[in-house]
Design an enzyme around this catalytic site. Sequence first.
Site, PDB file in Angstrom:
ATOM      1  N   ASP A  78       0.732  -1.418  -0.039  1.00 39.23           N
ATOM      2  CA  ASP A  78      -0.295   0.120   0.265  1.00 39.23           C
ATOM      3  C   ASP A  78       0.922   1.406   0.298  1.00 39.23           C
ATOM      4  OD1 ASP A  78       0.866   0.188   2.393  1.00 39.23           O
ATOM      5  OD2 ASP A  78      -0.541  -0.624   3.338  1.00 39.23           O
ATOM      6  N   ASN A 144      -6.294  -1.376  14.716  1.00 37.57           N
ATOM      7  CA  ASN A 144      -8.004  -0.985  13.949  1.00 37.57           C
ATOM      8  C   ASN A 144      -8.358  -2.598  13.052  1.00 37.57           C
ATOM      9  OD1 ASN A 144      -6.835  -1.133  11.747  1.00 37.57           O
ATOM     10  ND2 ASN A 144      -8.701   1.021  11.308  1.00 37.57           N
ATOM     11  N   HIS A 146      -6.900  -3.740  10.393  1.00 38.70           N
ATOM     12  CA  HIS A 146      -7.028  -3.862   8.867  1.00 38.70           C
ATOM     13  C   HIS A 146      -5.775  -4.251   8.651  1.00 38.70           C
ATOM     14  CE1 HIS A 146      -4.071  -0.039   9.788  1.00 38.70           C
ATOM     15  NE2 HIS A 146      -3.580  -0.901   8.665  1.00 38.70           N
ATOM     16  N   GLU A 151      -9.694  -0.766   5.379  1.00 34.26           N
ATOM     17  CA  GLU A 151     -10.267  -0.297   6.955  1.00 34.26           C
ATOM     18  C   GLU A 151     -11.264  -1.121   7.036  1.00 34.26           C
ATOM     19  OE1 GLU A 151      -8.022   1.468   8.277  1.00 34.26           O
ATOM     20  OE2 GLU A 151      -7.557   3.256   7.680  1.00 34.26           O
TER      21      GLU A 151
END
Length: 257
Positions: A78, A144, A146, A151
């Site tokens: 990413d 979180n 991910h 997400e």
Amino acid sequence: MNLLNYFKVENLLVKVFETREEAGEEEAKDVAKIVNKLLLQKKEINIVFASAPSQNEFLDNLVKINLPWNRINAFHLDEYIGLPEDAPQRFSKYLYDKIFSKVHFKSVNYINGNAKDVYEECKRYENLLKKYPLDIACIGVGENGHIAFNEPSVANFNDKALVKIVELEEKSREQQVHDGCFSHIEEVPKYAITLTIPAIISAKYIFCIVPGKNKKEAIKNMLEGPIDTSCPASILRTHKNAILYLDKDSSSLLRRA
């Protein structure tokens, strides 16, 4: 090597070590074994790498191993959209410093977060992944839950795309500050290009390292919650050849730990 625990959650093999250094060393050894195994069967293989402080110990150990790097095509997972070319926080810069400049891959394929047309950049990178299907994915998990920048708010286990643009959640942007990558959340970009969950899961083998106490809640949700996009990393429990490497801190909330 102080292996504290070793168990499976559905298909996912979990290895828990005393320290993050031991976890990184073990992952590097395991990845090297699979690289050599695959290269007995194929002329070249394709590996995607994550960019985060959680990967430091793994990559530091991996580059020390004598592998036929010139038979490996490297990809990255990413990238932020819109950071200056010389920004030290660019994921491409991290990977260049940690591994891409230290060993001689057959090819290194970067995501361009500053492309004039980021949608066309997604298509370009998707076409590369179709041409060079992933054999190995080396990834982490965010605070979180991910994987890559999928997400919970945008994660899709059945995404038709292999690469897409996402808006980053505030928790992910805060994590970049916690990790020391940025001084203030206002500096963290709001958008990124990421490989999707189907792109990651398509890899024949997945190696995921998640050290540190700031990841303990994500790990508990990943392993003890439902397999659901509320914790995207939980999908790894469905993969037939995935290993999760934890340390004492990241595993501290687990019942089995």
